[in-house]
Scaffold this motif. Structure first.
Motif, mmCIF file in Angstrom:
data_model
loop_
_atom_site.group_PDB
_atom_site.id
_atom_site.type_symbol
_atom_site.label_atom_id
_atom_site.label_comp_id
_atom_site.label_asym_id
_atom_site.label_seq_id
_atom_site.Cartn_x
_atom_site.Cartn_y
_atom_site.Cartn_z
ATOM 1 N N THR A 214 0.922 -1.154 0.442
ATOM 2 C CA THR A 214 0.135 0.491 0.186
ATOM 3 C C THR A 214 1.091 0.898 0.048
ATOM 4 O O THR A 214 0.486 2.610 -0.423
ATOM 5 C CB THR A 214 -0.906 -0.401 0.969
ATOM 6 N N HIS B 81 -2.476 -1.007 8.115
ATOM 7 C CA HIS B 81 -3.278 -1.069 6.857
ATOM 8 C C HIS B 81 -5.339 -1.398 7.230
ATOM 9 O O HIS B 81 -5.652 -2.150 7.288
ATOM 10 C CB HIS B 81 -3.304 -2.630 6.360
ATOM 11 N N LYS C 230 -7.831 -0.384 5.300
ATOM 12 C CA LYS C 230 -8.745 -0.810 4.542
ATOM 13 C C LYS C 230 -9.120 -2.412 4.758
ATOM 14 O O LYS C 230 -10.191 -3.320 4.784
ATOM 15 C CB LYS C 230 -8.713 -1.124 3.027
#
Length: 117
Positions: free
Chosen positions: A19, A53, A55
């Motif tokens: 990411t 993270h 999401k």
């Protein structure tokens, strides 16, 4: 169980690193190193990795079964997977098969998420 836990840890970290912006260096931020992002090493903690993270954490928060799988793999036989490596507790076949079944479901689910996040 130890190496299965390590595999999930590495997959979570790989998903986190994926990411990062293209301009950032793919290494952890430390007091002495600023790689262009704010991610510090979550260590061996799945919870700490998920905190980095958003999401993935959001998806897991909506699926209690996946959270249960993570907990079972992170803490098999009532010990953290890192400590299992040094444990003298003998795991019977039934417990191992149950753990392995959960491991297979979790890794399959995480691999699917890695391609859609």
């Amino acid at each position: 169980m130890h190496f299965g836990g390590v595999t999930i840890e590495c997959l979570l970290k790989a998903m986190l690193v994926a990411t990062l912006p293209n301009s950032a260096t793919q290494e952890w931020k430390t007091d002495n190193n600023n790689p262009g992002h704010t991610f510090t090493n979550p260590g061996h903690s799945y919870t700490e990795a998920l905190k980095r993270h958003n999401k993935l954490k959001s998806r897991i928060d909506q699926l209690p079964q996946v959270r249960k799988w993570l907990d079972e793999i992170e803490n098999p036989i009532g010990q953290h997977f890192i400590d299992v490596h040094y444990s003298v507790i003998e795991v019977n076949n039934e417990n191992y098969k149950s753990w392995f079944n959960t491991y297979q479901k979790l890794i399959k689910w995480l691999q699917k998420q890695a391609t859609t996040i």
